[in-house]
Enzyme design. Structure first.
Site, PDB file in Angstrom:
ATOM      1  N   GLY A 281     -35.988  78.263 -19.682  1.00  0.00           N
ATOM      2  CA  GLY A 281     -36.256  77.476 -18.191  1.00  0.00           C
ATOM      3  C   GLY A 281     -35.370  78.329 -17.229  1.00  0.00           C
ATOM      4  O   GLY A 281     -34.996  79.469 -17.609  1.00  0.00           O
TER       5      GLY A 281
ATOM      6  N   LYS B 192     -33.343  76.084   3.546  1.00  0.00           N
ATOM      7  CA  LYS B 192     -32.633  74.980   3.596  1.00  0.00           C
ATOM      8  C   LYS B 192     -31.305  74.974   4.449  1.00  0.00           C
ATOM      9  O   LYS B 192     -30.480  75.523   3.837  1.00  0.00           O
ATOM     10  CB  LYS B 192     -32.548  74.299   2.170  1.00  0.00           C
ATOM     11  CG  LYS B 192     -31.916  73.085   1.946  1.00  0.00           C
ATOM     12  CD  LYS B 192     -31.900  72.567   0.530  1.00  0.00           C
ATOM     13  CE  LYS B 192     -30.869  71.454   0.372  1.00  0.00           C
ATOM     14  NZ  LYS B 192     -30.428  70.995  -1.062  1.00  0.00           N
TER      15      LYS B 192
ATOM     16  N   ILE C  41     -28.878  73.431 -10.584  1.00  0.00           N
ATOM     17  CA  ILE C  41     -28.889  74.655 -10.594  1.00  0.00           C
ATOM     18  C   ILE C  41     -27.427  75.475 -10.240  1.00  0.00           C
ATOM     19  O   ILE C  41     -26.907  76.458 -10.729  1.00  0.00           O
ATOM     20  CB  ILE C  41     -29.969  75.446  -9.801  1.00  0.00           C
ATOM     21  CG1 ILE C  41     -31.390  75.106 -10.299  1.00  0.00           C
ATOM     22  CG2 ILE C  41     -30.045  76.897  -9.503  1.00  0.00           C
ATOM     23  CD1 ILE C  41     -32.414  75.029  -9.376  1.00  0.00           C
TER      24      ILE C  41
HETATM   25  P1  FAD Z   1     -35.684  73.379 -19.215  1.00  0.00           P
HETATM   26  O1  FAD Z   1     -36.555  73.661 -18.019  1.00  0.00           O
HETATM   27  O2  FAD Z   1     -36.361  71.980 -19.901  1.00  0.00           O
HETATM   28  O3  FAD Z   1     -36.002  74.410 -20.386  1.00  0.00           O
HETATM   29  C1  FAD Z   1     -35.743  74.239 -21.815  1.00  0.00           C
HETATM   30  C2  FAD Z   1     -36.551  75.380 -22.254  1.00  0.00           C
HETATM   31  O4  FAD Z   1     -36.227  75.296 -23.742  1.00  0.00           O
HETATM   32  C3  FAD Z   1     -37.893  75.549 -22.376  1.00  0.00           C
HETATM   33  O5  FAD Z   1     -38.246  77.116 -22.215  1.00  0.00           O
HETATM   34  C4  FAD Z   1     -38.282  74.981 -23.661  1.00  0.00           C
HETATM   35  O6  FAD Z   1     -39.617  75.843 -24.086  1.00  0.00           O
HETATM   36  C5  FAD Z   1     -37.192  75.680 -24.461  1.00  0.00           C
HETATM   37  N1  FAD Z   1     -37.257  74.835 -25.933  1.00  0.00           N
HETATM   38  C6  FAD Z   1     -36.941  73.711 -26.132  1.00  0.00           C
HETATM   39  N2  FAD Z   1     -37.086  73.289 -27.189  1.00  0.00           N
HETATM   40  C7  FAD Z   1     -37.572  74.426 -28.075  1.00  0.00           C
HETATM   41  C8  FAD Z   1     -37.686  74.854 -29.183  1.00  0.00           C
HETATM   42  N3  FAD Z   1     -37.631  73.843 -30.295  1.00  0.00           N
HETATM   43  N4  FAD Z   1     -38.371  76.012 -29.529  1.00  0.00           N
HETATM   44  C9  FAD Z   1     -38.223  77.129 -28.555  1.00  0.00           C
HETATM   45  N5  FAD Z   1     -37.900  76.811 -27.325  1.00  0.00           N
HETATM   46  C10 FAD Z   1     -37.630  75.479 -27.027  1.00  0.00           C
HETATM   47  N6  FAD Z   1     -31.781  70.820 -10.276  1.00  0.00           N
HETATM   48  C11 FAD Z   1     -31.574  71.519  -8.849  1.00  0.00           C
HETATM   49  O7  FAD Z   1     -30.733  72.339  -8.857  1.00  0.00           O
HETATM   50  N7  FAD Z   1     -32.475  70.991  -7.752  1.00  0.00           N
HETATM   51  C12 FAD Z   1     -33.191  70.234  -7.751  1.00  0.00           C
HETATM   52  O8  FAD Z   1     -33.823  69.630  -6.864  1.00  0.00           O
HETATM   53  C13 FAD Z   1     -33.390  69.385  -9.034  1.00  0.00           C
HETATM   54  N8  FAD Z   1     -34.448  68.365  -9.242  1.00  0.00           N
HETATM   55  C14 FAD Z   1     -34.683  67.965 -10.366  1.00  0.00           C
HETATM   56  C15 FAD Z   1     -35.335  66.647 -10.307  1.00  0.00           C
HETATM   57  C16 FAD Z   1     -35.582  65.939 -11.685  1.00  0.00           C
HETATM   58  C17 FAD Z   1     -36.327  64.914 -11.828  1.00  0.00           C
HETATM   59  C18 FAD Z   1     -35.075  66.662 -12.867  1.00  0.00           C
HETATM   60  C19 FAD Z   1     -35.139  65.930 -14.179  1.00  0.00           C
HETATM   61  C20 FAD Z   1     -33.931  67.702 -12.852  1.00  0.00           C
HETATM   62  C21 FAD Z   1     -33.661  68.406 -11.510  1.00  0.00           C
HETATM   63  N9  FAD Z   1     -33.119  69.407 -11.504  1.00  0.00           N
HETATM   64  C22 FAD Z   1     -32.842  69.977 -10.159  1.00  0.00           C
HETATM   65  C23 FAD Z   1     -32.343  70.227 -12.533  1.00  0.00           C
HETATM   66  C24 FAD Z   1     -33.341  71.369 -12.867  1.00  0.00           C
HETATM   67  O9  FAD Z   1     -34.567  71.066 -13.098  1.00  0.00           O
HETATM   68  C25 FAD Z   1     -32.724  71.970 -14.211  1.00  0.00           C
HETATM   69  O10 FAD Z   1     -31.393  71.993 -14.156  1.00  0.00           O
HETATM   70  C26 FAD Z   1     -33.201  73.315 -14.241  1.00  0.00           C
HETATM   71  O11 FAD Z   1     -34.652  73.371 -14.277  1.00  0.00           O
HETATM   72  C27 FAD Z   1     -32.637  73.942 -15.726  1.00  0.00           C
HETATM   73  O12 FAD Z   1     -33.585  73.423 -16.708  1.00  0.00           O
HETATM   74  P2  FAD Z   1     -33.260  73.857 -18.113  1.00  0.00           P
HETATM   75  O13 FAD Z   1     -33.531  75.339 -18.141  1.00  0.00           O
HETATM   76  O14 FAD Z   1     -31.805  73.591 -18.525  1.00  0.00           O
HETATM   77  O15 FAD Z   1     -34.238  73.078 -18.905  1.00  0.00           O
END
Ligand code: FAD
Length: 511
Positions: free
Chosen positions: A17, A83, A351
């Site tokens: 992600g 922004k 982020i």
């Molecule tokens: P994810 O995007 O969930 O990525 C997880 C990854 O792990 C994916 O690639 C998935 O495929 C992988 N994965 C999981 N399990 C497995 C497995 N078993 N095997 C292989 N791969 C796996 N942040 C901001 O800075 N500004 C905002 O405006 C904002 N708005 C938001 C609104 C909401 C409602 C939410 C919930 C969050 C918001 N955020 C915001 C937070 C932001 O979305 C996250 O911080 C950012 O997207 C990072 O997510 P991540 O990469 O940690 O997780």
């Protein structure tokens, strides 16, 4: 006692992600000259990413600049808009609004912050709002945008900016950058995290289509699930729900029929708040709410009722617990992104917390040709991470604590006990007008001032040093500053003109 050094020659990032690809791109860039550290990212296209997270703060621009990307590159690649801050609607009371800008209010004099001069001026009967002394607020409110001068002629001209972007396109850009620097990408599901029985370290990840994936260091970017740090290493989670009641969100994209504005909207609702994030050709919308005070159907109805345009898909639902992992780094595993903690996106900080985690990791590997970690580095990482999360938590709680709205949830927030760290800070402002910047705090004094002022929480007295200034001179100086800011705003083109000129933005009506 000497700490045992754990050399790092191989890194596996679990998750692709925003967090996974930002980490991969930066580490690969950091190690690229030496080529001594092999980085692999594994993610499952079957599982996908969270796909939200579209509003940022200015630190993001510094982040991608270090990867060699320019603002214009990123805006074009991610359908972004500029922004200048966040407009809070109805937070103090229904009908109220204010902007938290990425910029200053006025300019200090004799080492006394500007708001003390403004407070004195106000006592003499002048009703000019503090926000009219902020170029950042005025540009945001008038839908204007230009890049700030790198060398502003006067301090009141200082403002900063961030982006609203398409989260999927940003992750793609980070992926491209990471792969250009040699990151290996595997699309597979992690079925099992295998621990070493003796050391308790992670030995390998068992994938659904491959041999076990081994590494010296594992970075858990698996999102809310926290597959490695939470599930496998059983690191606990501190909930902050007693202060931050919102635990669910519903999000939907809509068409954008008007020109994109250079600010995020955060509008208070009965049981939470609603965001609106304008991109070049569409809008991100969402309602963050407390399941104690409303249910999913009503929250979804509230969200849709407040979107003027056609929506582009079915609403998506999210559940979360505000808080953080007890430790972000345990054994040979560091969590970055949602796997390490989450605070509601009221100030767009998730982020930014990914960026600070990556920066701390780079400091750990300050000698790229000899990358290692030891207990002292891990302890430092954990201490700073905990503090950063707590500072952001306090800032977000502040928005709720100062409300004067009707309604059960809002009354609870107004009356609740708050962390000592926050009450001490509020007390210092109330009694003396001081806003200390604490170590590891993302938001500076002018950000706190924007919320205090917007929520009508002002000091009992201004700094006595202001009285050294003759009242007539104070009036004249502030009057001139106010006029100059008005003139500056009128000379700046609309935000949409900036996007058209530099970022290939096509206004809708021309289609
Ligand atoms: P994810 O995007 O969930 O990525 C997880 C990854 O792990 C994916 O690639 C998935 O495929 C992988 N994965 C999981 N399990 C497995 C497995 N078993 N095997 C292989 N791969 C796996 N942040 C901001 O800075 N500004 C905002 O405006 C904002 N708005 C938001 C609104 C909401 C409602 C939410 C919930 C969050 C918001 N955020 C915001 C937070 C932001 O979305 C996250 O911080 C950012 O997207 C990072 O997510 P991540 O990469 O940690 O997780």
């Amino acid at each position: 006692m000497a700490h045992i050094k754990h050399p790092v020659k191989t890194i596996v990032i679990a998750g692709g992600g925003t967090a996974g690809w930002m980490t991969a791109a930066t580490l690969a860039h950091h190690f690229s000259k030496d080529q001594k550290v092999k980085i692999t990212l594994v993610e499952s296209s079957q599982i996908g990413t969270i796909g939200v997270g579209e509003a940022t703060i200015p630190t993001l621009r510094r982040f991608y600049a270090r990867l060699g990307l320019s603002d214009i590159d990123v805006i074009k690649a991610t359908q972004a808009t500029c922004k200048l801050g966040i407009e809070f609607q109805d937070w103090h009371q229904p009908g109220s609004h204010f902007v938290h800008p990425f910029g200053l209010f006025g300019q200090p004099g004799n080492n006394i912050p500007f708001h003390h001069y403004w407070l004195k001026q106000r006592q003499t009967g002048d009703t000019t709002p503090l926000s009219e002394y902020s170029l950042g607020v005025m540009l945001a409110e008038h839908d204007k945008f230009c890049m700030p001068s790198p060398k502003p002629a006067e301090p009141w001209m200082i403002f900063d900016w961030a982006l609203h972007f398409d989260a999927g396109l940003f992750a793609e850009l980070m992926q491209k950058t990471a792969q250009q620097h040699g990151v290996e990408w595997i699309d597979a599901k992690i079925e099992q995290v295998c621990l070493n029985q003796q050391s308790g370290n992670i030995d390998s990840l068992q994938l659904d289509n491959q041999q076990p994936l081994t590494a010296d260091l594992f970075i858990d970017c698996s999102g809310f699930r926290s597959l490695l740090l939470g599930d496998a290493l059983k690191v606990g989670y501190q909930s902050w729900q007693q202060w931050l009641l919102c635990d669910k969100a519903v999000a939907v994209q809509s068409e954008l029929t008007e020109e994109p504005i250079p600010r995020t909207i955060a509008k208070a609702q009965t049981a939470g708040w609603q965001w609106r994030i304008p991109l070049q050709q569409r809008c991100g919308n969402g309602h963050v709410y407390s399941s104690q005070y409303t249910d999913t159907d009503i929250a979804t109805e509230t969200l849709l009722k407040h979107i003027p345009e056609k929506t582009l898909h079915q609403p998506r639902h999210f559940s979360f617990t505000p808080g953080r992992r007890d430790q972000a780094w345990v054994k040979n595993c560091v969590a970055i992104g949602l796997s390490s903690g989450f605070l509601e996106p009221l100030e767009s900080t998730s982020i930014a917390l990914i960026e600070t985690a990556i920066e701390k990791l780079l400091l750990t590997f300050d000698q790229p040709q000899n990358a290692f970690f030891d207990d002292s580095k891990v302890e430092r990482f954990n201490q700073v991470t905990a503090t950063e999360y707590e500072r952001v938590r306090d800032f977000i709680i502040l928005h709720y604590k100062l409300n004067q709205r009707e309604g059960e949830m809002w009354r609870y927030c107004r009356e609740m006990d708050i962390p000592d760290s926050l009450s001490g800070k509020m007390q210092q402002f109330k009694s003396q007008g001081d806003i200390p910047r604490l170590p590891w705090e993302i938001f500076g004094a002018d950000s706190w001032l924007a919320i205090y002022n917007g929520m009508q929480f002002w000091p009992q007295k201004y700094n006595a040093g202001v009285d050294k200034l003759d009242t007539g001179f104070l009036h004249k100086t502030l009057g001139e500053m106010h006029q100059k800011i008005q003139r500056a705003v009128s000379s700046v083109p609309p935000h949409s003109a900036f996007l058209q000129r530099f970022c290939d933005y096509q206004p809708k009506q021309e289609h």
